[in-house]
Write a protein that holds these residues in place. Sequence first.
Motif, mmCIF file in Angstrom:
data_model
loop_
_atom_site.group_PDB
_atom_site.id
_atom_site.type_symbol
_atom_site.label_atom_id
_atom_site.label_comp_id
_atom_site.label_asym_id
_atom_site.label_seq_id
_atom_site.Cartn_x
_atom_site.Cartn_y
_atom_site.Cartn_z
ATOM 1 N N GLN A 42 44.088 52.619 38.398
ATOM 2 C CA GLN A 42 44.373 51.530 37.370
ATOM 3 C C GLN A 42 43.333 51.594 36.472
ATOM 4 O O GLN A 42 43.514 50.973 35.554
ATOM 5 N N SER A 92 50.974 51.181 38.822
ATOM 6 C CA SER A 92 49.887 51.467 38.261
ATOM 7 C C SER A 92 49.919 52.807 37.100
ATOM 8 O O SER A 92 50.513 52.631 36.157
ATOM 9 N N MET A 93 50.330 53.487 37.938
ATOM 10 C CA MET A 93 50.642 54.672 36.463
ATOM 11 C C MET A 93 51.977 54.990 36.073
ATOM 12 O O MET A 93 51.400 55.540 35.463
ATOM 13 N N THR A 95 42.012 38.800 38.720
ATOM 14 C CA THR A 95 42.187 39.675 39.482
ATOM 15 C C THR A 95 40.792 40.629 39.608
ATOM 16 O O THR A 95 40.552 40.175 39.177
ATOM 17 N N LEU A 125 39.851 43.785 39.420
ATOM 18 C CA LEU A 125 40.032 44.897 38.059
ATOM 19 C C LEU A 125 39.168 44.189 36.993
ATOM 20 O O LEU A 125 38.648 44.096 36.478
ATOM 21 N N GLN A 126 40.264 42.461 36.777
ATOM 22 C CA GLN A 126 39.654 41.861 35.762
ATOM 23 C C GLN A 126 38.898 41.324 35.490
ATOM 24 O O GLN A 126 37.653 41.089 34.806
ATOM 25 N N PRO A 178 47.415 42.393 32.601
ATOM 26 C CA PRO A 178 46.364 41.947 31.839
ATOM 27 C C PRO A 178 46.198 43.051 31.271
ATOM 28 O O PRO A 178 45.182 43.565 30.762
ATOM 29 N N GLU A 179 45.719 44.208 32.295
ATOM 30 C CA GLU A 179 45.436 45.408 32.268
ATOM 31 C C GLU A 179 46.219 46.570 31.339
ATOM 32 O O GLU A 179 45.626 47.312 30.694
#
Lengths: 134, 134
Positions: A21, B2-3, A76, A78-79, B57-58
């Motif tokens: 990520q 994600s990757m 999330t 990560l956010q 969003p990432e």
Amino acid sequence: MKTQFDKSIQFHQTALNLQAQRQQLLASNIANADTPNYKARDIDFRTALQGALSGARDRMPLATTQPAHLGADPDTLLQQLSGYRTELQSAVDGNTVNMDIERAAFAENALHYEASVTFINGMLRSMNTAITGQ
Amino acid sequence: MSMLNVFQIAGSALNAQSLRLNTTASNLANADSVVAEDGQPYRAKQVVFAARPVAGPEAIGVQVTQVVESAAPLRLVYEPNNPAANAEGYVEMPNVNVVEEMVNMISASRAYQNNAEVMNTARTLLQRTLQIGQ
């Protein structure tokens, strides 16, 4: 029942997930190096890993039982953990991507990812040796 | 996963940068075009980049939202014998700044290289991941 093997492989799995990520975040920064007003983002890997291992979960969304209710965006994990990078040299267009830092972080993170994969591979190989007994 | 999003992010950046390279090529080619398709002198074109989420969003990619014409004043050259000259003998030449375009070209090609490198790294990491346990 979770064995010691499960626990240690789960640790590396969590690390691998976070690294994937982070790689995505860094790729976004590099892709937007010329976008006006784009703010570079990153996660502090140590805090993120501690958070993920301590069982912190994605924040739950608010239940909306009436049409007039406002639903809060569920962040999330990560956010919650990602932050904006501190600017070293400001640009006129409001972009805060510093290519040297991003490339260095990207290369470093790729290496960490490969290391995690190597660890998992090593553990699986040891287990295989233990099973076959050769 | 994600990757895999890294490919989309870097891909959108490659697209955007190649469009920027295209406009730069048009500008340089038409640096002396007194008459464009609308009968007016050619005006320099510039791309506008905007950050756009590709997956969640990432994962922020780049998109070219519009191609604008430069608002810089046209270059006036004194050439009384030119058929396009006005009553005072001046010819309106395109507002292309060749130096600016060369800088733009180098910047776009470097950004393109960076994102291609990001794609390569993501490919290597995914290959390693697929080989876990082998």
